[in-house]
Scaffold this active site. Structure first.
Site, PDB file in Angstrom:
ATOM      1  N   ASP A 132       0.856  -1.186   0.000  1.00  0.00           N
ATOM      2  CA  ASP A 132       0.000   0.000   0.000  1.00  0.00           C
ATOM      3  C   ASP A 132       0.892   1.236   0.000  1.00  0.00           C
ATOM      4  OD1 ASP A 132      -2.320   1.457  -0.092  1.00  0.00           O
ATOM      5  OD2 ASP A 132      -3.141   0.713   1.794  1.00  0.00           O
ATOM      6  N   ASP A 133       0.296   2.388  -0.348  1.00  0.00           N
ATOM      7  CA  ASP A 133       1.091   3.621  -0.360  1.00  0.00           C
ATOM      8  C   ASP A 133       1.458   4.058   1.049  1.00  0.00           C
ATOM      9  OD1 ASP A 133      -1.582   4.247   0.143  1.00  0.00           O
ATOM     10  OD2 ASP A 133      -1.703   5.887  -1.303  1.00  0.00           O
ATOM     11  N   ASP A 187      -1.910   4.667   7.965  1.00  0.00           N
ATOM     12  CA  ASP A 187      -2.212   5.849   8.783  1.00  0.00           C
ATOM     13  C   ASP A 187      -2.711   5.360  10.148  1.00  0.00           C
ATOM     14  OD1 ASP A 187      -3.536   8.102   9.940  1.00  0.00           O
ATOM     15  OD2 ASP A 187      -3.719   9.064   8.003  1.00  0.00           O
TER      16      ASP A 187
HETATM   17  O1  LIG Z   1      -4.322   3.297   7.840  1.00  0.00           O
HETATM   18  P1  LIG Z   1      -5.623   3.873   7.399  1.00  0.00           P
HETATM   19  O2  LIG Z   1      -6.145   4.908   8.371  1.00  0.00           O
HETATM   20  O3  LIG Z   1      -6.656   2.837   7.075  1.00  0.00           O
HETATM   21  O4  LIG Z   1      -5.356   4.710   6.066  1.00  0.00           O
HETATM   22  C1  LIG Z   1      -4.549   4.253   5.013  1.00  0.00           C
HETATM   23  C2  LIG Z   1      -5.346   3.978   3.771  1.00  0.00           C
HETATM   24  O5  LIG Z   1      -6.073   5.146   3.372  1.00  0.00           O
HETATM   25  C3  LIG Z   1      -5.819   5.436   1.997  1.00  0.00           C
HETATM   26  O6  LIG Z   1      -6.706   4.745   1.154  1.00  0.00           O
HETATM   27  P2  LIG Z   1      -8.206   5.270   0.847  1.00  0.00           P
HETATM   28  O7  LIG Z   1      -9.168   4.519   1.727  1.00  0.00           O
HETATM   29  O8  LIG Z   1      -8.253   6.760   0.952  1.00  0.00           O
HETATM   30  O9  LIG Z   1      -8.500   4.820  -0.621  1.00  0.00           O
HETATM   31  P3  LIG Z   1      -7.597   5.051  -1.938  1.00  0.00           P
HETATM   32  O10 LIG Z   1      -6.380   4.171  -1.791  1.00  0.00           O
HETATM   33  O11 LIG Z   1      -8.479   4.604  -3.043  1.00  0.00           O
HETATM   34  O12 LIG Z   1      -7.242   6.505  -2.013  1.00  0.00           O
HETATM   35  C4  LIG Z   1      -4.411   4.900   1.780  1.00  0.00           C
HETATM   36  O13 LIG Z   1      -4.189   4.614   0.406  1.00  0.00           O
HETATM   37  C5  LIG Z   1      -4.407   3.644   2.617  1.00  0.00           C
HETATM   38  O14 LIG Z   1      -4.930   2.543   1.887  1.00  0.00           O
HETATM   39  O1  LIG Z   2      -3.630  10.819   0.404  1.00  0.00           O
HETATM   40  C1  LIG Z   2      -3.660  10.424   1.592  1.00  0.00           C
HETATM   41  N1  LIG Z   2      -2.798  10.958   2.511  1.00  0.00           N
HETATM   42  C2  LIG Z   2      -2.793  10.586   3.829  1.00  0.00           C
HETATM   43  O2  LIG Z   2      -1.990  11.089   4.639  1.00  0.00           O
HETATM   44  C3  LIG Z   2      -3.740   9.596   4.204  1.00  0.00           C
HETATM   45  N2  LIG Z   2      -4.046   9.000   5.393  1.00  0.00           N
HETATM   46  C4  LIG Z   2      -5.033   8.146   5.140  1.00  0.00           C
HETATM   47  N3  LIG Z   2      -5.391   8.171   3.835  1.00  0.00           N
HETATM   48  C5  LIG Z   2      -4.596   9.068   3.220  1.00  0.00           C
HETATM   49  N4  LIG Z   2      -4.576   9.477   1.939  1.00  0.00           N
HETATM   50 MG   LIG Z   3      -5.718   3.135  -0.048  1.00  0.00          MG
END
Ligand SMILES: O=P(O)(O)OC[C@H]1O[C@H](OP(=O)(O)OP(=O)(O)O)[C@H](O)[C@@H]1O
Ligand SMILES: O=c1[nH]c(=O)c2nc[nH]c2[nH]1
Ligand SMILES: [Mg+2]
Length: 165
Positions: free
Chosen positions: A99-100, A103
């Site tokens: 994952d990117d 959080d």
């Molecule tokens: O540790 P957490 O609090 O769960 O947050 C982290 C996740 O939140 C974001 O995804 P998002 O749900 O925004 O979807 P996306 O990847 O499609 O942008 C990010 O890419 C992680 O997958």
């Molecule tokens: O673009 C993002 N940046 C963040 O820091 C983050 N945390 C949860 N989901 C996220 N998405």
């Molecule tokens: Mg995500």
């Protein structure tokens, strides 16, 4: 999310590529992996870079949504992992989840529950979720919002000291 994200950490494409490559280097001692599971959508870009560096050709996706803009909602699994990879994980094959960022850790927890034996790697990590990740590259504080290059556009920036230029 539990606290306001009042600092920002904008990431350029160059920096993201470098950080994802650094993650690939770090993962070389953990593999070899038979497949990558990318957490969409944010995990798709680092998964492509890491798959190229580690010569991994099988990429599966799991779709988990938890944020609407910067507001965390409940975790929704929109697409689960296919049954072949669930069986591969259960039989001891090494899978790599990408994952990117992590959080709060809610997304990581949900995907770890599906693939309990896989290695979990992210490019960035915040303190609340850090313990859920096996490998990451850069930590930022919990009150920082990371802006990824696919969410950004070039725009005017006011001088740091205030006023206009
Ligand atoms: O540790 P957490 O609090 O769960 O947050 C982290 C996740 O939140 C974001 O995804 P998002 O749900 O925004 O979807 P996306 O990847 O499609 O942008 C990010 O890419 C992680 O997958
Ligand atoms: O673009 C993002 N940046 C963040 O820091 C983050 N945390 C949860 N989901 C996220 N998405
Ligand atoms: Mg995500």
């Amino acid at each position: 999310m539990n606290q306001p994200q009042n600092k920002s950490f904008p990431v350029s494409w160059d920096q993201f590529h470098r950080d994802s490559r650094a993650l690939a280097w770090r993962l070389t001692s953990q593999g070899p992996f038979t497949a990558i599971v990318a957490i969409t959508r944010g995990g798709l870009v680092p998964a492509a870079i890491i798959a190229r560096e580690l010569n991994i050709r099988v990429i599966e996706s799991v779709s988990v949504k938890s944020y609407d803009h910067q507001n965390q909602g409940k975790i929704t699994v929109l697409k689960s992992v296919n049954s072949d990879l669930l069986a591969a994980d259960a039989s001891g094959q090494k899978l790599l989840i990408i994952d990117d960022l992590v959080d709060t850790g809610a997304t990581a927890r949900a995907v770890r529950d599906m693939l309990p034996n896989a290695h979990f790697a992210t490019v960035y990590a915040k303190p609340q979720g850090r313990e859920l990740v096996d490998t990451f590259i850069t930590e930022v504080s919990q009150d920082t919002w990371i802006f990824f290059p696919w969410d950004l556009d070039f725009t005017y920036a006011a001088p740091i000291a205030g006023g206009t230029d």
